[in-house]
Scaffold this active site. Sequence first.
Site: not given
Ligand code: FPP
Length: 254
Positions: A34, A51, A79, A81-82, A85, A209, A221
Amino acid sequence: MTNSQRGTVTQPLLALPGDLDPQRLPQHVAVIMDGNGRWARQRHLPRVVGHQQGVETLKELLRCCRDWGIAHLTCYAFSTENWGRPGLEVEFLLTLFERVLRQELQDLMREQVRIEFVGQLHALPQGLQTQISEAVALTRHHQRVWLTVATNYGGRQEIVRACQALAQQVQKGELTPEEIDETRFAQQLYTSSSPDPDLLIRTSGEMRLSNFLLWQIAYAELYVTETLWPDFDRGSFHQALIAFQQRHRRFGRL
Ligand code: FPP
């Protein structure tokens, strides 16, 4: 099934920091990645740059697991839920996953990483599904580190799906309701062939979570850090492992 009953991978330990006990490392680390958006905002950059940087963090964490002998890493990439966005961000994320998979496949092969995806994969774009199938098939015999990527994943959905599978077995007369126990239930989860996480890390300070591995983290943990995901480096992971080793895991016993 307990962690010790499931197959574990014996690995050489490279450069494990001296203050970590190799005998008490987590076997399975799960991460809620996150803070990408906030990291980008702090730098006056578009969220998607966060990202992109988050992918680099994940790659470094995977290398760390490989070097330090941690056999399982599970990350929450997208997720259920995503989907809520903005459309452009969803599209960017799904395209990013596809591109990263294509670009990193050779490295995954070379590093003996086994990659697996959990979640409602059939709802993902066809191109991404194809890339996932290829990466999973080509790496399925690797044993060094096992990376599980939760994509279009929701813990409640996973539990409902397991209930449906068991109900169908009962309906067909293959199982009685009394025969349903924790082991049979866990066998119906996406994660049936890996041990439960010992350590769940969440970055960027949120104490939630967020519907991640609800069944599997019963005795994990929890480690929450204010560090934003793109800044979570080897040193941050080291700190998380020190905190983990300071915990006294009782599993409900005294
Ligand atoms: C949450 O940050 C992050 C995500 C929803 C995406 C995470 C994905 C990656 C790091 C890429 C992984 C790639 C592979 C191929 C496995 P946020 O956008 O919720 O950040 P914020 O809470 O600061 O807005």
